[in-house]
Design an enzyme around this catalytic site. Structure first.
Site, PDB file in Angstrom:
ATOM      1  N   LYS A 150       0.816  -1.219   0.000  1.00 40.31           N
ATOM      2  CA  LYS A 150       0.000   0.000   0.000  1.00 40.31           C
ATOM      3  C   LYS A 150       0.846   1.264   0.000  1.00 40.31           C
ATOM      4  O   LYS A 150       0.435   2.276  -0.562  1.00 40.31           O
ATOM      5  CB  LYS A 150      -1.036  -0.003   1.134  1.00 40.31           C
ATOM      6  CG  LYS A 150      -0.459  -0.083   2.520  1.00 40.31           C
ATOM      7  CD  LYS A 150      -1.569  -0.193   3.544  1.00 40.31           C
ATOM      8  CE  LYS A 150      -1.041  -0.140   4.962  1.00 40.31           C
ATOM      9  NZ  LYS A 150       0.103  -1.033   5.250  1.00 40.31           N
ATOM     10  N   ARG A 158      -5.597   2.753  11.603  1.00 39.41           N
ATOM     11  CA  ARG A 158      -5.272   1.339  11.796  1.00 39.41           C
ATOM     12  C   ARG A 158      -6.148   0.723  12.869  1.00 39.41           C
ATOM     13  O   ARG A 158      -6.010  -0.463  13.153  1.00 39.41           O
ATOM     14  CB  ARG A 158      -3.814   1.227  12.232  1.00 39.41           C
ATOM     15  CG  ARG A 158      -2.861   0.745  11.125  1.00 39.41           C
ATOM     16  CD  ARG A 158      -1.488   0.654  11.743  1.00 39.41           C
ATOM     17  NE  ARG A 158      -0.559  -0.155  11.029  1.00 39.41           N
ATOM     18  CZ  ARG A 158       0.376   0.317  10.216  1.00 39.41           C
ATOM     19  NH1 ARG A 158       0.436   1.600   9.944  1.00 39.41           N
ATOM     20  NH2 ARG A 158       1.242  -0.503   9.660  1.00 39.41           N
ATOM     21  N   ARG A 170      12.202  -7.025   1.700  1.00 39.66           N
ATOM     22  CA  ARG A 170      12.076  -5.572   1.704  1.00 39.66           C
ATOM     23  C   ARG A 170      13.348  -4.923   2.274  1.00 39.66           C
ATOM     24  O   ARG A 170      13.921  -5.433   3.226  1.00 39.66           O
ATOM     25  CB  ARG A 170      10.863  -5.208   2.565  1.00 39.66           C
ATOM     26  CG  ARG A 170      10.346  -3.834   2.309  1.00 39.66           C
ATOM     27  CD  ARG A 170       8.862  -3.827   2.427  1.00 39.66           C
ATOM     28  NE  ARG A 170       8.468  -3.489   3.787  1.00 39.66           N
ATOM     29  CZ  ARG A 170       7.276  -2.990   4.087  1.00 39.66           C
ATOM     30  NH1 ARG A 170       6.369  -2.801   3.154  1.00 39.66           N
ATOM     31  NH2 ARG A 170       6.968  -2.709   5.321  1.00 39.66           N
ATOM     32  N   ARG A 196      14.499  -3.443   7.855  1.00 39.39           N
ATOM     33  CA  ARG A 196      14.018  -2.749   9.057  1.00 39.39           C
ATOM     34  C   ARG A 196      13.747  -3.746  10.181  1.00 39.39           C
ATOM     35  O   ARG A 196      13.314  -4.857   9.915  1.00 39.39           O
ATOM     36  CB  ARG A 196      12.701  -2.026   8.733  1.00 39.39           C
ATOM     37  CG  ARG A 196      12.898  -0.631   8.249  1.00 39.39           C
ATOM     38  CD  ARG A 196      11.676   0.061   7.724  1.00 39.39           C
ATOM     39  NE  ARG A 196      10.381  -0.466   8.102  1.00 39.39           N
ATOM     40  CZ  ARG A 196       9.250  -0.115   7.481  1.00 39.39           C
ATOM     41  NH1 ARG A 196       9.276   0.741   6.482  1.00 39.39           N
ATOM     42  NH2 ARG A 196       8.108  -0.607   7.858  1.00 39.39           N
ATOM     43  N   ARG A 213       3.035  -8.499  13.527  1.00 40.92           N
ATOM     44  CA  ARG A 213       2.330  -7.390  12.860  1.00 40.92           C
ATOM     45  C   ARG A 213       1.102  -7.891  12.116  1.00 40.92           C
ATOM     46  O   ARG A 213       0.080  -7.213  12.058  1.00 40.92           O
ATOM     47  CB  ARG A 213       3.279  -6.654  11.899  1.00 40.92           C
ATOM     48  CG  ARG A 213       4.370  -5.901  12.636  1.00 40.92           C
ATOM     49  CD  ARG A 213       5.384  -5.335  11.682  1.00 40.92           C
ATOM     50  NE  ARG A 213       4.874  -4.223  10.916  1.00 40.92           N
ATOM     51  CZ  ARG A 213       5.449  -3.749   9.813  1.00 40.92           C
ATOM     52  NH1 ARG A 213       6.533  -4.322   9.350  1.00 40.92           N
ATOM     53  NH2 ARG A 213       4.938  -2.724   9.197  1.00 40.92           N
TER      54      ARG A 213
HETATM   55  P1  AMP Z   1       4.173   1.122   8.563  1.00 40.32           P
HETATM   56  O1  AMP Z   1       5.387   1.725   7.988  1.00 40.32           O
HETATM   57  O2  AMP Z   1       2.890   1.807   8.131  1.00 40.32           O
HETATM   58  O3  AMP Z   1       4.077  -0.380   8.355  1.00 40.32           O
HETATM   59  O4  AMP Z   1       4.237   1.350  10.151  1.00 40.32           O
HETATM   60  C1  AMP Z   1       5.306   0.846  10.929  1.00 40.32           C
HETATM   61  C2  AMP Z   1       4.891   0.778  12.396  1.00 40.32           C
HETATM   62  O5  AMP Z   1       4.545   2.106  12.846  1.00 40.32           O
HETATM   63  C3  AMP Z   1       3.656  -0.065  12.707  1.00 40.32           C
HETATM   64  O6  AMP Z   1       3.952  -1.444  12.831  1.00 40.32           O
HETATM   65  C4  AMP Z   1       3.187   0.562  14.006  1.00 40.32           C
HETATM   66  O7  AMP Z   1       3.984   0.147  15.091  1.00 40.32           O
HETATM   67  C5  AMP Z   1       3.465   2.039  13.782  1.00 40.32           C
HETATM   68  N1  AMP Z   1       2.292   2.715  13.174  1.00 40.32           N
HETATM   69  C6  AMP Z   1       2.207   3.264  11.927  1.00 40.32           C
HETATM   70  N2  AMP Z   1       0.992   3.800  11.720  1.00 40.32           N
HETATM   71  C7  AMP Z   1       0.279   3.593  12.848  1.00 40.32           C
HETATM   72  C8  AMP Z   1      -1.048   3.885  13.254  1.00 40.32           C
HETATM   73  N3  AMP Z   1      -1.922   4.512  12.431  1.00 40.32           N
HETATM   74  N4  AMP Z   1      -1.430   3.524  14.505  1.00 40.32           N
HETATM   75  C9  AMP Z   1      -0.577   2.903  15.350  1.00 40.32           C
HETATM   76  N5  AMP Z   1       0.668   2.573  15.028  1.00 40.32           N
HETATM   77  C10 AMP Z   1       1.121   2.899  13.796  1.00 40.32           C
END
Ligand code: AMP
Length: 214
Positions: free
Chosen positions: A13, A88, A127, A160, A171
């Site tokens: 996404k 989320r 990734r 990462r 996750r």
């Molecule tokens: P992402 O890069 O979107 O996969 O986000 C990486 C991490 O950031 C996630 O696994 C969460 O720990 C945190 N995170 C990102 N967006 C949110 C959100 N909207 N609510 C809570 N945690 C978030």
């Protein structure tokens, strides 16, 4: 145009969100990127967020909602924006709806990039993210020109912490429990569109562009 990208971590996404932002000339707002920038800069928010992110858990809503509401109130969002990784949870979605309602607006599309869990685990292990600018690559699907080096800023590419296999499974569990209910939430609002995220990236984007009325 105000767009939400939904999908499991690793569904692609973020890649699609960047392309949408480029094509429609609207900001790409990634909460993950905002948290990572805060971690890099050693801010209080970054320190708090890191504790959760490293365990594959969600950062609490009270740390997340205000920062997004603030970001979408900026001038560059007046023609729309694409949200990547937010909301989320149902409370985050409700907070977003509430904030938009106050200014007489609502979201236009929630695009669900659908990919089965089995594909995700394979994808995430390939990734790579740039330590400098945060750009993301994939060793097979989107390789950098020079292995291990970012095309954009020349910094080193790494796996990462939150893309490591043990964290990915956590996750995914968190996604199914806390984020997947949003699919029904936006379906009820009549703005949900689902695309098959297992297709080639260009084909996924073509499907999205068709939905958005390119
Ligand atoms: P992402 O890069 O979107 O996969 O986000 C990486 C991490 O950031 C996630 O696994 C969460 O720990 C945190 N995170 C990102 N967006 C949110 C959100 N909207 N609510 C809570 N945690 C978030």
């Amino acid at each position: 145009m105000k767009i939400i990208m939904l999908g499991a971590p690793g569904a692609g996404k973020g890649t699609q969100a960047k392309q949408i932002a480029g094509k429609y000339n609207i900001p790409h707002i990634s909460t993950g990127d905002i948290f990572r920038a805060n971690i890099k800069n050693g801010t209080d928010l970054g320190k708090k967020a890191k504790e959760y992110m490293d365990q594959g858990l969600l950062v609490p809503d009270e740390l997340t909602c205000d920062l997004v509401m603030d970001r979408i109130s900026h001038d560059d969002c007046k023609n729309g924006f694409v949200l990547d990784g937010f909301p989320r949870t149902i409370p985050q979605a409700e907070a977003l709806d509430e904030a938009l309602k106050k200014i007489g607006q609502s979201m236009d599309f929630a695009i669900n990039v659908d990919v089965p869990d089995s594909h995700i685990v394979n994808r995430m292990s390939g990734r790579r993210a740039c330590l400098g600018c945060g750009a993301t690559y994939h060793v097979v699907a989107i390789p950098p020109k020079k292995e291990g080096i970012c095309d954009i800023c020349g910094s080193e590419l790494v796996l990462r912490d939150d893309d490591k296999p043990e964290t990915v499974q956590k996750r995914l569990d968190v996604y199914h429990e806390q984020t997947q209910p949003l699919i029904e939430y936006y379906d009820k609002q009549g703005i949900l569109k689902t695309v098959d995220g297992t297709m080639q990236m260009e084909d996924v984007f073509a499907s999205i562009a068709k939905i958005l009325g390119a």
